[in-house]
Design an enzyme around this catalytic site. Structure first.
Site, mmCIF file in Angstrom:
data_model
loop_
_atom_site.group_PDB
_atom_site.id
_atom_site.type_symbol
_atom_site.label_atom_id
_atom_site.label_comp_id
_atom_site.label_asym_id
_atom_site.label_seq_id
_atom_site.Cartn_x
_atom_site.Cartn_y
_atom_site.Cartn_z
ATOM 1 N N LYS A 106 -3.827 39.020 65.516
ATOM 2 C CA LYS A 106 -3.038 38.121 64.681
ATOM 3 C C LYS A 106 -1.549 38.296 64.940
ATOM 4 C CE LYS A 106 -6.311 37.266 61.037
ATOM 5 N NZ LYS A 106 -6.562 37.017 59.635
ATOM 6 N N ARG A 107 -1.157 39.475 65.341
ATOM 7 C CA ARG A 107 0.273 39.732 65.544
ATOM 8 C C ARG A 107 0.778 39.263 66.908
ATOM 9 N NH1 ARG A 107 -1.994 43.595 63.045
ATOM 10 N NH2 ARG A 107 -2.582 44.534 65.016
#
Ligand code: GLU
Length: 510
Positions: free
Chosen positions: A267-268
């Site tokens: 997600k990052r």
């Protein structure tokens, strides 16, 4: 099993925005359902209250809608197997956990956090190959297998916090067939007696997931590879409940990898690597941080869906541009790859470019008009359609239109210094003035007439093409960009072309 009606579920936990890997899982479930005349169910798995994130559920639903993934049964749609949110089914799970205790397949465990920690420390010191709570270690712990029946009853009565754990057999080899991975084997000695139920009244993921898949008559579980380690437990749960006959088939999808192929796309990564990892923009309700979305970045939902469908699967042909209907017709779980699929941002943009070039000019012009309106530029639709025609092959997104065509809407007020230095020579003003004189005489100011005029102008004066056309472009555009000069001139029209030519001649200084 084969004659069973296909019912698949996408079962996200509302712990944050849906990552593009999650969208792919939903999409593959959907394609498989539609291919097989089955049902696609959305089940919200929110038993882990601690990880609940405000807005995540709505975000998941909005994302599926944007992608065109239609839900047959779910919290909004309803259906005969509801409720479809696990917290609304809370009351149902305890009985199933207790059934397993009664059949000897599960047991109460009263160990505190410190006791569990001490166990792990001890095993580490002993350099034990097993760090799990299972047949090899549970004999030394505080649970209903080591305590007497009275003691267990007493603790339960006193409301001492407990968990219900699944009782794995020692030395058992669990063999499972996975549609994508083939035969997968697990050794119970390496596994954990996972917690199924907690004294706060909530089931864990494992129990709720298996119970619901059974009650909702799920025929195929299609999910990410990260759930493969849970598979033996799930299979053993089906057996313990006596549901072997109707157990779903399993398919674990390959991971999505970072563009360099090194590691899972997280997600990052989006923020770090400069592309969205979420379908829609997401604002974190706590920090207020905003993460980019494909929708807001200007992707068409059709191109986004096409792109993610080909991450880890392809129809076995060279064809890459596939509509939802094409995907549905050709989708096969057996063709999903085992190896991780590398995400390629350039390819994602390429897909959007392809969809954009296949979109009707009128539709693109409408979208471009919205941008123009924001800039308070009022122009006829027909003019915008002409521009769109001219530049659609050069752009990936509707939002690129402006950068490629701003000069059609405003005359240059300054001129790119580098281009001036390179293209504006001593004799340029004189050459362009002569050209202007001839252009003034031209009646039909269209591309082909312009071309004939320019040709004879160049030949008559023995000028080189670049000598004339490059500075001509500079006067019209203010820079060295854009489609062909004559196309620009035709669209600008005679008067505007002559005006810009004159302004350039007067103002461009070497
Ligand atoms: N709730 C799980 C998740 O968040 C579902 C996994 C499964 O499909 O079994 O992905």
């Amino acid at each position: 099993m084969d004659n069973r009606k296909v019912r698949v579920r996408f079962a996200p936990s509302p712990t944050g925005p849906l990552h593009m890997g999650g969208v792919r899982t939903a999409l593959f479930n959907y394609l498989f359902a539609k291919k097989n005349n089955g049902q696609f169910i959305l089940r919200i798995e929110d038993t882990d209250q601690a990880r609940f994130v405000e807005g995540a559920e709505d975000y998941i639903i909005a994302s599926l809608k944007w992608c065109g993934i239609q839900i047959d049964e779910g919290i909004e749609e309803g259906g005969s197997y509801g409720p479809y949110r696990q917290s609304d089914r809370k009351e149902l799970y305890k009985e199933f956990a207790e059934n397993l205790i009664n059949s000897g397949d599960a047991y109460y465990a009263f160990d505190t956090g410190e006791e569990l920690e001490a166990m792990r420390e001890r095993l580490k010191e002993e350099k034990s190959s097993v760090q799990q709570y299972n047949a090899l270690t549970r004999g030394n712990m505080r649970n209903s297998l080591t305590l007497s029946e009275e003691e267990t009853k007493k603790l339960l009565k006193e409301n001492v916090p407990y968990v219900i754990r699944f009782k794995l057999q020692e030395n058992e080899e669990v063999i499972v067939e996975d549609i994508i991975r083939g035969t997968v084997k697990f050794d119970t000695n390496q596994l954990d007696d996972k917690v199924l139920f907690k004294s706060d009244g909530m089931p864990t993921y494992h129990l709720a997931n298996v119970v619901d898949d059974h009650l909702m008559k799920i025929s195929h579980v299609i999910r990410g590879e990260e759930w493969l380690p849970s598979l033996p437990l799930h299979v053993l749960l089906y057996r313990a409940f006596g549901w072997d006959e109707t157990k779903p088939e399993f398919a674990h999808l390959p991971l999505l990898l970072k563009p360099n192929g090194k590691g899972k796309l997280s997600k990052r990564d989006g923020d770090a690597l400069g592309f969205p990892v979420f379908p829609l923009e997401w604002t974190d309700p706590k920090s207020g941080d905003v993460s980019r979305g494909y929708r807001e970045d200007g992707y068409f939902p059709e191109s986004f869906v096409n792109m993610i469908a080909l991450l880890g699967w392809n129809p076995g042909t060279e064809e890459e541009i596939l509509s939802m209907r094409d995907l549905t017709n050709s989708f096969e779980l057996e063709k999903v790859h085992k190896a991780g699929a590398k995400f390629d941002h350039e390819k994602a943009k390429w897909f959007n470019h392809k969809y954009l070039s296949n979109t009707a000019d009128e539709k693109l012009a409408k979208a471009f008009q919205l941008i123009l309106k924001e800039k308070e530029i009022k122009v006829e639709d027909s003019f915008v359609i002409e521009i769109v025609k001219l530049i659609k092959e050069r752009v990936n997104f509707v939002s690129d239109f402006w950068d490629q065509s701003y000069f059609f809407f405003q005359a240059p007020t300054e001129y790119d210094k580098k281009v001036v230095k390179k293209r504006w020579k001593e004799d340029t003003p004189k050459i362009l003035s002569e050209l202007k004189k001839q252009l003034e005489e031209l009646e039909n100011f269209d591309q082909s007439s312009l071309e004939i005029l320019i040709q004879s102008f160049l030949e008559g004066k023995e000028f080189g093409m670049g000598q004339v056309m490059n500075p001509f472009r500079l006067t019209l555009v203010g820079a060295g960009i854009g489609p062909s000069v004559l196309e620009i001139a035709e669209l600008l029209g005679k008067q505007e072309t002559l005006n810009r030519l004159q302004t350039g001649i007067d103002n461009i200084k070497r």
